[in-house]
Design a protein around this motif. Structure first.
Motif, PDB file in Angstrom:
ATOM      1  N   GLY A 139       0.684  -1.285   0.056  1.00 18.42           N
ATOM      2  CA  GLY A 139      -0.050  -0.155   0.024  1.00 18.42           C
ATOM      3  C   GLY A 139       0.834   1.263  -0.076  1.00 18.42           C
ATOM      4  N   SER A 140       1.940   1.295  -0.830  1.00 24.50           N
ATOM      5  CA  SER A 140       2.646   2.410  -0.855  1.00 24.50           C
ATOM      6  C   SER A 140       2.286   3.597  -2.111  1.00 24.50           C
ATOM      7  CB  SER A 140       4.141   2.246  -0.923  1.00 24.50           C
ATOM      8  OG  SER A 140       5.116   3.260  -0.929  1.00 24.50           O
ATOM      9  N   GLY A 141       1.122   3.704  -1.729  1.00 24.93           N
ATOM     10  CA  GLY A 141       0.303   4.985  -2.601  1.00 24.93           C
ATOM     11  C   GLY A 141       0.019   6.011  -1.892  1.00 24.93           C
ATOM     12  N   PHE A 142      -1.279   6.770  -2.112  1.00 27.32           N
ATOM     13  CA  PHE A 142      -1.526   7.889  -1.090  1.00 27.32           C
ATOM     14  C   PHE A 142      -2.461   7.368  -0.084  1.00 27.32           C
ATOM     15  CE2 PHE A 142      -0.694  12.641  -0.763  1.00 27.32           C
ATOM     16  CZ  PHE A 142      -1.483  12.742   0.398  1.00 27.32           C
ATOM     17  N   ASP A 143      -3.835   6.796  -0.637  1.00 24.33           N
ATOM     18  CA  ASP A 143      -4.703   6.263   0.402  1.00 24.33           C
ATOM     19  C   ASP A 143      -5.056   4.930  -0.009  1.00 24.33           C
ATOM     20  OD1 ASP A 143      -5.950   7.902  -1.536  1.00 24.33           O
ATOM     21  OD2 ASP A 143      -7.518   8.319  -0.374  1.00 24.33           O
ATOM     22  N   PRO A 144      -4.452   3.851   0.549  1.00 20.57           N
ATOM     23  CA  PRO A 144      -3.394   3.682   1.293  1.00 20.57           C
ATOM     24  C   PRO A 144      -2.182   4.246   0.958  1.00 20.57           C
ATOM     25  CG  PRO A 144      -3.687   1.419   0.463  1.00 20.57           C
ATOM     26  CD  PRO A 144      -4.896   2.291  -0.080  1.00 20.57           C
TER      27      PRO A 144
END
Ligand code: NDP
Length: 398
Positions: A139-144
Motif C-alpha cells: 500500500g505505498s500509494g496515497f490512500d493507502p
C-alpha cells in the motif's frame, strides 16, 4: 544504485517511471513491463524526452507466475514495484518469492469475483517473506500509503494517544467528461458501490453504499464539499497498529454528476462483477464498462483543479485534548506539466517511488510483509516534501 522492475503501464505506472527516472542515483536502471507493450513504449518515450533516460520495456501477463519468474530472471531487479491491478498482487508476490526479489504495491489483493478490500491474503505471506529474508511493502500509494504515514507521523510527533481518525479524500478537479474515473474504473467502481464500513469501539459498523455523508471545509480556497463515508483498505491495518484508537472512518468527495451516472449504471446492471452470457460468450459487465470508459492515464491533459487528501485526528497530547489535521494539496495541471498525468495518478505514483527509494537505500528494511505505518515515518515525510507532495499540518484551537 539499483535496478527496479515496474509492472503496470497505466496512470500510476506512468507517474512512477517518470519519478524514478528523476532520481538516477537511486534508480540506476528501470525496466517497465505490462500487458500492452505500446503503453510501456509510450511512457518510455515521454521519460526519454523529459529526462534523457532510457527505460527498458517488456511484456508480461502478470496473472501467470512462470511468465513473471522468467521476466524477473531475465532483468534481475532488486525490487519489483507492482502497479498493475490488485488481482495480480499474489501472483507477483509468488514470483518475487521464487526469484528472491523484494516487493512493493499500492493496493491490496482482490479476488476477481468478490469486492473485499482485505489484507488477509497478503498478510498470509508474512512467514514466507521472512524465511526468504525479503521485504514486501503493502500500500505505498496515497490512500493507502501517505495517509498511513501521516498517522505514524502524528503518533510519533503530535500525540500521546490517538482516539479518532478521519481520512478525508477530496478531488476538487474536473476532467470535463460527463463520467470518468481517476484511477482504474473497475477498482474505483467496486470500491464506491461496496457497503460503507467504519470502526468504532473495537468493532466494524456497516452502512449502505454512500448512505452517510458530511460537509467538510477544505483548506487553501478549496472550500466546503460533501464527503461520503466509504470503506477503505487502510482502515484495516490502521486499527490494528494505532493503539488506543476509538473510531476510524474514511470519506471521499464525489460530484452530483458522478453519483448520478453511477446510480444509473448500477440500476441497469453495468457495475455487476459476476459473469453474464452475451452472444454465447461469458462477459463481466463491469469489465466491459471499463473498456468503453476513458482511460485514467489519458485524463491528464484535460483535468484542472486540485486534490486535497489528509487525516483529521483527535486525541491527547501532554494531558490535553488535541484536534489536528495534516494534508497534501496536489494540482492536476502542475502534475501534467511535470509527468504527463493528472493528480490522482501523481499522488499514487510518487509515494510508490518514495517507498521504493527508502527500501533501496536501506532506510526502510525488514523481513516479512509490512504496512506503511509500521515503519519510521520521518524519512518518508522528508521525501514527500522534496519529490512533489508537500504536506501541511494545522492544530485547531477549541
Ligand atoms: P490503470 O488501469 O490505468 O493501469 C493498470 C495497468 O496494469 C495497465 O497498464 C494494464 O495493462 C496493466 N495490467 C492489468 N492486468 C495486467 C496483467 N494481467 N498483466 C500485466 N499487466 C496488467 O490503473 P491505475 O494506474 O489507475 O492503477 C494501478 C494500481 O494503483 C491499481 O492497483 C490501483 O488500485 C492502484 N491505486 C492505488 C491508489 C492509492 O492511493 N493507494 C490510488 C489509485 C490507484 P493494459 O493497459 O494492457 O490493460
Amino acid at each position: 544504485m539499483s535496478k527496479v522492475l515496474i509492472i503496470g503501464a497505466g496512470g500510476v505506472g506512468g507517474v512512477c517511471v517518470h519519478k524514478c527516472a528523476q532520481v538516477p542515483e537511486v534508480f540506476s536502471e528501470i525496466v517497465l513491463a505490462s500487458r500492452t507493450i505500446e503503453k510501456c513504449d509510450a511512457i518510455a518515450a515521454s521519460v526519454k524526452e523529459r529526462t534523457g533516460r532510457d527505460i527498458v520495456t517488456d511484456t508480461v501477463d502478470a496473472d501467470n507466475v512462470p511468465e513473471l519468474v522468467e521476466l524477473i530472471n531475465k532483468h534481475k531487479p532488486v525490487l519489483v514495484i507492482n502497479l498493475a491491478l490488485p488481482y495480480q498482487d499474489l501472483t507477483i508476490m509468488d514470483a518475487c518469492l521464487e526469484t528472491g526479489v523484494h516487493y512493493l504495491d499500492t493496493a491490496n489483493y482482490e479476488p476477481l469475483d468478490e469486492a473485499k478490500f482485505e489484507y488477509k491474503w497478503q498478510w498470509e505471506y508474512q512467514d514466507r517473506f521472512k524465511e526468504k529474508g525479503l521485504m514486501a511493502l503493502l500500500g505505498s500509494g496515497f490512500d493507502p500509503g501517505v495517509t498511513n504515514v501521516f498517522c505514524a507521523h502524528a503518533m510519533k510527533h503530535q500525540f500521546d494517544e490517538i482516539h479518532q481518525l478521519d481520512i478525508i479524500d477530496c478531488n476538487a478537479g474536473d476532467h470535463g467528461h460527463p463520467f470518468a474515473t481517476n484511477f482504474n474504473p473497475e477498482i474505483n467502481i467496486r470500491e464506491v458501490t461496496a457497503n460503507g464500513r467504519y470502526w468504532e469501539h473495537g468493532e466494524w459498523i456497516e452502512t449502505d453504499p454512500l448512505s452517510f455523508s458530511m460537509n467538510y471545509d477544505f483548506p487553501e480556497g478549496i472550500g466546503p464539499k460533501k464527503c461520503f463515508l466509504m470503506y477503505h483498505e487502510e482502515l484495516e491495518s490502521l486499527v490494528k497498529h494505532l493503539k488506543g484508537l476509538k473510531r476510524a472512518r474514511f470519506w471521499m468527495t464525489f460530484s452530483d454528476q458522478y453519483l448520478n451516472h453511477l446510480k444509473v449504471l448500477e440500476n441497469v446492471g453495468m457495475t455487476r462483477i459476476d459473469t453474464v452470457k452475451y452472444n454465447g460468450q461469458d462477459i463481466v459487465p463491469l469489465k466491459f464498462l471499463k473498456e468503453v470508459l476513458p482511460e485514467p492515464a489519458g485524463l491528464g491533459e484535460r483535468t484542472k483543479g486540485r486534490t486535497c487528501i489528509g487525516c483529521r485526528i483527535k486525541g491527547m497530547k501532554d494531558g490535553e485534548p488535541k484536534d489536528y489535521y495534516i494534508y497534501n494539496i496536489c494540482d492536476h495541471e502542475e502534475a501534467f506539466k511535470e509527468v504527463a498525468s493528472q493528480a490522482v495518478s501523481y499522488t499514487t505514483g510518487v509515494p510508490a517511488m518514495i517507498g521504493a527509494m527508502l527500501m533501496l537505500t536501506g532506510k526502510w528494511t525488514g523481513e516479512g510483509v509490512f504496512n506503511m505505518e509500521e515503519l519510521d515515518p520521518d524519512p518518508f515525510m522528508e521525501k514527500l516534501n522534496i519529490h512533489g507532495l508537500p504536506w501541511t499540518e494545522v492544530t485547531f484551537k477549541n
